[in-house]
Design a protein around this motif. Structure first.
Motif, PDB file in Angstrom:
ATOM      1  N   PRO A   1      16.648 -52.154 -42.025  1.00 15.36           N
ATOM      2  CA  PRO A   1      17.507 -50.798 -42.027  1.00 15.36           C
ATOM      3  C   PRO A   1      19.116 -51.000 -42.162  1.00 15.36           C
ATOM      4  CG  PRO A   1      15.990 -50.874 -40.329  1.00 15.36           C
ATOM      5  CD  PRO A   1      16.202 -52.352 -40.873  1.00 15.36           C
ATOM      6  N   LEU A   2      19.653 -50.154 -42.959  1.00 17.55           N
ATOM      7  CA  LEU A   2      21.185 -50.330 -42.907  1.00 17.55           C
ATOM      8  C   LEU A   2      21.889 -49.684 -41.928  1.00 17.55           C
ATOM      9  CD1 LEU A   2      21.443 -49.030 -46.669  1.00 17.55           C
ATOM     10  CD2 LEU A   2      21.888 -51.427 -45.871  1.00 17.55           C
ATOM     11  N   PHE A   3      21.277 -48.741 -41.384  1.00 18.90           N
ATOM     12  CA  PHE A   3      21.986 -48.262 -39.975  1.00 18.90           C
ATOM     13  C   PHE A   3      21.001 -48.234 -38.716  1.00 18.90           C
ATOM     14  CE2 PHE A   3      23.779 -46.408 -43.742  1.00 18.90           C
ATOM     15  CZ  PHE A   3      25.215 -46.604 -43.618  1.00 18.90           C
ATOM     16  N   SER A   4      21.429 -48.034 -37.462  1.00 17.20           N
ATOM     17  CA  SER A   4      20.589 -47.644 -36.393  1.00 17.20           C
ATOM     18  C   SER A   4      19.665 -46.613 -36.697  1.00 17.20           C
ATOM     19  CB  SER A   4      21.532 -47.501 -35.218  1.00 17.20           C
ATOM     20  OG  SER A   4      20.781 -46.965 -34.239  1.00 17.20           O
ATOM     21  N   ILE A   5      18.341 -46.850 -36.360  1.00 16.13           N
ATOM     22  CA  ILE A   5      17.423 -45.673 -36.504  1.00 16.13           C
ATOM     23  C   ILE A   5      17.892 -44.464 -35.605  1.00 16.13           C
ATOM     24  CG2 ILE A   5      15.046 -45.116 -35.963  1.00 16.13           C
ATOM     25  CD1 ILE A   5      14.292 -47.868 -36.754  1.00 16.13           C
ATOM     26  N   ARG A   6      18.313 -44.609 -34.545  1.00 15.51           N
ATOM     27  CA  ARG A   6      18.785 -43.466 -33.608  1.00 15.51           C
ATOM     28  C   ARG A   6      19.883 -42.702 -34.236  1.00 15.51           C
ATOM     29  NH1 ARG A   6      19.578 -44.853 -27.330  1.00 15.51           N
ATOM     30  NH2 ARG A   6      17.656 -45.163 -27.690  1.00 15.51           N
ATOM     31  N   LEU A   7      20.649 -43.454 -34.751  1.00 18.12           N
ATOM     32  CA  LEU A   7      22.006 -43.061 -35.159  1.00 18.12           C
ATOM     33  C   LEU A   7      21.663 -41.988 -36.701  1.00 18.12           C
ATOM     34  CD1 LEU A   7      25.131 -42.724 -35.408  1.00 18.12           C
ATOM     35  CD2 LEU A   7      25.158 -44.773 -36.910  1.00 18.12           C
ATOM     36  N   VAL A   8      20.784 -42.752 -37.491  1.00 18.65           N
ATOM     37  CA  VAL A   8      20.148 -41.746 -38.505  1.00 18.65           C
ATOM     38  C   VAL A   8      19.432 -40.602 -38.399  1.00 18.65           C
ATOM     39  CG1 VAL A   8      18.549 -41.818 -40.478  1.00 18.65           C
ATOM     40  CG2 VAL A   8      19.857 -43.896 -40.276  1.00 18.65           C
TER      41      VAL A   8
ATOM     42  N   VAL B   1      13.313 -38.375 -54.506  1.00 22.23           N
ATOM     43  CA  VAL B   1      14.785 -38.640 -53.965  1.00 22.23           C
ATOM     44  C   VAL B   1      14.723 -38.888 -52.758  1.00 22.23           C
ATOM     45  CG1 VAL B   1      17.127 -38.058 -53.786  1.00 22.23           C
ATOM     46  CG2 VAL B   1      15.858 -37.535 -55.864  1.00 22.23           C
ATOM     47  N   VAL B   2      14.297 -38.085 -51.630  1.00 22.80           N
ATOM     48  CA  VAL B   2      14.291 -38.005 -50.339  1.00 22.80           C
ATOM     49  C   VAL B   2      13.706 -39.251 -49.716  1.00 22.80           C
ATOM     50  CG1 VAL B   2      13.734 -36.842 -48.108  1.00 22.80           C
ATOM     51  CG2 VAL B   2      14.739 -35.557 -50.248  1.00 22.80           C
ATOM     52  N   PRO B   3      12.450 -39.567 -49.926  1.00 16.60           N
ATOM     53  CA  PRO B   3      11.794 -40.632 -49.446  1.00 16.60           C
ATOM     54  C   PRO B   3      12.479 -41.900 -49.905  1.00 16.60           C
ATOM     55  CG  PRO B   3      10.195 -39.270 -50.306  1.00 16.60           C
ATOM     56  CD  PRO B   3      11.312 -38.854 -50.959  1.00 16.60           C
ATOM     57  N   HIS B   4      12.892 -42.076 -50.967  1.00 16.88           N
ATOM     58  CA  HIS B   4      13.566 -43.252 -51.429  1.00 16.88           C
ATOM     59  C   HIS B   4      14.855 -43.532 -50.674  1.00 16.88           C
ATOM     60  CE1 HIS B   4      14.156 -46.469 -54.532  1.00 16.88           C
ATOM     61  NE2 HIS B   4      15.448 -46.307 -54.255  1.00 16.88           N
ATOM     62  N   LEU B   5      15.646 -42.457 -50.425  1.00 16.41           N
ATOM     63  CA  LEU B   5      16.858 -42.615 -49.569  1.00 16.41           C
ATOM     64  C   LEU B   5      16.520 -42.976 -48.404  1.00 16.41           C
ATOM     65  CD1 LEU B   5      19.174 -39.694 -50.926  1.00 16.41           C
ATOM     66  CD2 LEU B   5      19.502 -41.955 -51.556  1.00 16.41           C
ATOM     67  N   MET B   6      15.438 -42.339 -47.543  1.00 11.47           N
ATOM     68  CA  MET B   6      15.173 -42.520 -46.359  1.00 11.47           C
ATOM     69  C   MET B   6      14.749 -44.171 -46.088  1.00 11.47           C
ATOM     70  SD  MET B   6      16.050 -40.172 -44.503  1.00 11.47           S
ATOM     71  CE  MET B   6      17.509 -40.157 -45.621  1.00 11.47           C
ATOM     72  N   ARG B   7      14.028 -44.776 -47.179  1.00  5.77           N
ATOM     73  CA  ARG B   7      13.524 -46.045 -47.178  1.00  5.77           C
ATOM     74  C   ARG B   7      14.752 -46.987 -47.119  1.00  5.77           C
ATOM     75  NH1 ARG B   7      10.140 -45.329 -50.503  1.00  5.77           N
ATOM     76  NH2 ARG B   7       8.329 -45.250 -49.244  1.00  5.77           N
ATOM     77  N   LEU B   8      15.828 -46.746 -48.131  1.00  7.38           N
ATOM     78  CA  LEU B   8      16.921 -47.452 -48.133  1.00  7.38           C
ATOM     79  C   LEU B   8      17.878 -47.508 -46.796  1.00  7.38           C
ATOM     80  CD1 LEU B   8      18.657 -46.389 -51.582  1.00  7.38           C
ATOM     81  CD2 LEU B   8      17.299 -48.599 -50.953  1.00  7.38           C
TER      82      LEU B   8
ATOM     83  N   LEU C   1      16.228 -46.762 -43.478  1.00  6.53           N
ATOM     84  CA  LEU C   1      15.514 -46.986 -42.388  1.00  6.53           C
ATOM     85  C   LEU C   1      14.653 -48.010 -42.660  1.00  6.53           C
ATOM     86  CD1 LEU C   1      14.667 -43.203 -41.435  1.00  6.53           C
ATOM     87  CD2 LEU C   1      16.315 -45.012 -40.396  1.00  6.53           C
ATOM     88  N   GLY C   2      14.274 -48.562 -43.969  1.00  6.30           N
ATOM     89  CA  GLY C   2      13.400 -49.403 -44.118  1.00  6.30           C
ATOM     90  C   GLY C   2      11.774 -48.963 -44.212  1.00  6.30           C
ATOM     91  N   PRO C   3      11.172 -49.700 -44.828  1.00  5.63           N
ATOM     92  CA  PRO C   3       9.785 -49.231 -45.205  1.00  5.63           C
ATOM     93  C   PRO C   3       8.967 -48.584 -44.027  1.00  5.63           C
ATOM     94  CG  PRO C   3       9.609 -51.560 -45.239  1.00  5.63           C
ATOM     95  CD  PRO C   3      11.153 -51.262 -44.741  1.00  5.63           C
TER      96      PRO C   3
ATOM     97  N   PRO D   1       8.890 -38.851 -40.499  1.00  9.60           N
ATOM     98  CA  PRO D   1       9.671 -37.724 -39.771  1.00  9.60           C
ATOM     99  C   PRO D   1      11.261 -37.724 -40.508  1.00  9.60           C
ATOM    100  CG  PRO D   1       9.350 -39.644 -38.265  1.00  9.60           C
ATOM    101  CD  PRO D   1       8.306 -39.839 -39.235  1.00  9.60           C
ATOM    102  N   ALA D   2      11.605 -38.709 -40.723  1.00  8.27           N
ATOM    103  CA  ALA D   2      12.883 -38.731 -41.254  1.00  8.27           C
ATOM    104  C   ALA D   2      12.957 -38.150 -42.679  1.00  8.27           C
ATOM    105  CB  ALA D   2      13.583 -40.311 -41.587  1.00  8.27           C
ATOM    106  N   SER D   3      11.962 -38.328 -43.488  1.00  3.10           N
ATOM    107  CA  SER D   3      12.104 -37.571 -44.735  1.00  3.10           C
ATOM    108  C   SER D   3      11.695 -36.218 -44.562  1.00  3.10           C
ATOM    109  CB  SER D   3      10.656 -38.285 -45.768  1.00  3.10           C
ATOM    110  OG  SER D   3      11.019 -39.719 -45.989  1.00  3.10           O
ATOM    111  N   MET D   4      10.860 -35.816 -43.920  1.00  2.00           N
ATOM    112  CA  MET D   4      10.467 -34.381 -43.494  1.00  2.00           C
ATOM    113  C   MET D   4      11.955 -33.531 -43.096  1.00  2.00           C
ATOM    114  SD  MET D   4      10.429 -32.063 -40.962  1.00  2.00           S
ATOM    115  CE  MET D   4      10.051 -32.697 -39.549  1.00  2.00           C
TER     116      MET D   4
END
Length: 345
Positions: free
Chosen positions: A3-10, A276-283, A285-287, A294-297
């Motif tokens: 993940p590029l950023f902390s999961i909690r921060l995202v 777009v949304v799931p791809h951005l969230m994957r970048l 937060l990771g796979p 929940p992030a994509s929602m």
């Protein structure tokens, strides 16, 4: 992928972004309000002694609140269906439209619009529910045909299913074009604006079917998170880990048909949210689907609400179709992904 950023921060950023999107959706429009006015109206309904103007209360409760809830439900469920399809195809460029769900749902809804106009409206009080049922039936029918065409020796060949989905989507598009040709002027106008996608004219009767199905998808899909993670390794590896792959495929396809069918019936054709949304969230937060779902929602709901706010403001006092905006955002992003993937190939 790390993940590029902390999961909690995202997740904190996504939650704050969703609150901001809700505030803007409730506050902005032909009648502008301060950002705190909608919350004062809603809190007064809960019994708090707050002074609110009757006009503001009417606008919020009867026009903007159902529109905002419709945008939340549609954006969230489209993003969730995008996660499901990308997990099923093990491809971050996958989209619910790839297996014909969107086109089938659009054809079902178009048939109901034209049929309802031809038979004098088909009981106007039932039309939102009939439209939802017709869109779901169309999406499920096309998806079932795609699923059967892709099934071979008791297993589903994803590549064959993909090709069948593209072919049936083209056929559904041709039939929609035929319906537009046969429709009268009033029905043609309805079909045209509906094909472009919009939250305009939102009502609680349009909201409830979508909200119920969105909640069903939201509750059901996270239960498949671990199985989707295993599927990333490949179907054989997932089977060795104890995943019933065929049952997982059926579950994902059914949930996608339900979610996309309901969203298309309520809002028309709104593309690229599920891509777009799931791809951005994957970048970000990771796979891992336990966080990706929940992030994509949250991100999908925020994106659609913000797009709706722009649709109201850009050409005010008129309103731009929201499907046009999401395409203007999503198509360049899709091309960027293709170019980036080609450069790394």
């Amino acid at each position: 992928m790390k993940p590029l950023f902390s999961i909690r921060l995202v997740f904190i950023a996504l939650a704050l972004g969703l609150l901001l999107a809700i505030s803007l959706s409730l506050s902005l429009g032909p009648v502008a309000m301060s950002l705190d006015t909608p919350w004062r109206v809603l809190l007064s309904r809960l019994g708090l002694p707050l002074l609110v103007e009757p006009q503001a209360q009417l606008i919020i409760e009867q026009i903007r609140l159902p529109r905002t809830l419709l945008g939340l439900a549609a954006g969230g469920v489209l993003a969730l269906c995008g996660v499901a399809m990308q997990g099923l195809f093990r491809n971050p460029l996958a989209d619910p439209g790839l297996i014909g769900v969107s086109s089938g749902a659009a054809l079902g809804a178009a048939l109901m619009i034209v049929l309802g106009a031809g038979l004098g409206g088909l009981a106007p009080e039932w039309s939102p529910y009939l439209l939802s049922a017709s869109a779901f039936a169309g999406g499920l029918l096309v998806t079932s045909v795609v699923y059967r065409l892709g099934r071979k020796q008791g297993r589903v060949d994803v590549a064959t299913m993909l090709l069948a989905g593209v072919a049936l989507a083209a056929l559904a598009g041709a039939l929609i074009g035929l319906l537009q040709y046969l429709a009268d002027d009033a029905t043609l106008r309805t079909l045209t604006f509906w094909n472009l996608g919009s939250l305009n004219g939102a009502s609680y009767s349009r909201l409830w079917p979508l909200l119920a199905i969105a909640l069903l998808v939201l509750v059901s899909l996270p239960r498949s998170a671990s199985a989707l993670n295993a599927l990333l390794l490949g179907e054989s590896e997932a089977r060795h880990l104890g995943v019933d792959v065929e049952r997982l495929k059926r579950r994902l396809i059914l949930l996608t048909a339900l979610g996309v069918g309901a969203a298309v019936a309520a809002c028309g054709m709104i593309g690229f949210v599920g891509l777009v949304v799931p791809h951005l969230m994957r970048l970000l937060l990771g796979p891992d689907h336990r966080t990706l779902i929940p992030a994509s929602m949250l991100a999908g709901a925020s994106l659609l609400l913000l797009a709706d706010v722009l649709a109201r403001l850009l050409v005010a006092p008129a309103e731009m179709p929201i499907g046009v905006l999401t395409a203007l955002i999503g198509a360049p992003f899709f091309l960027y992904l293709l170019v980036k993937g080609r450069a790394h190939a």
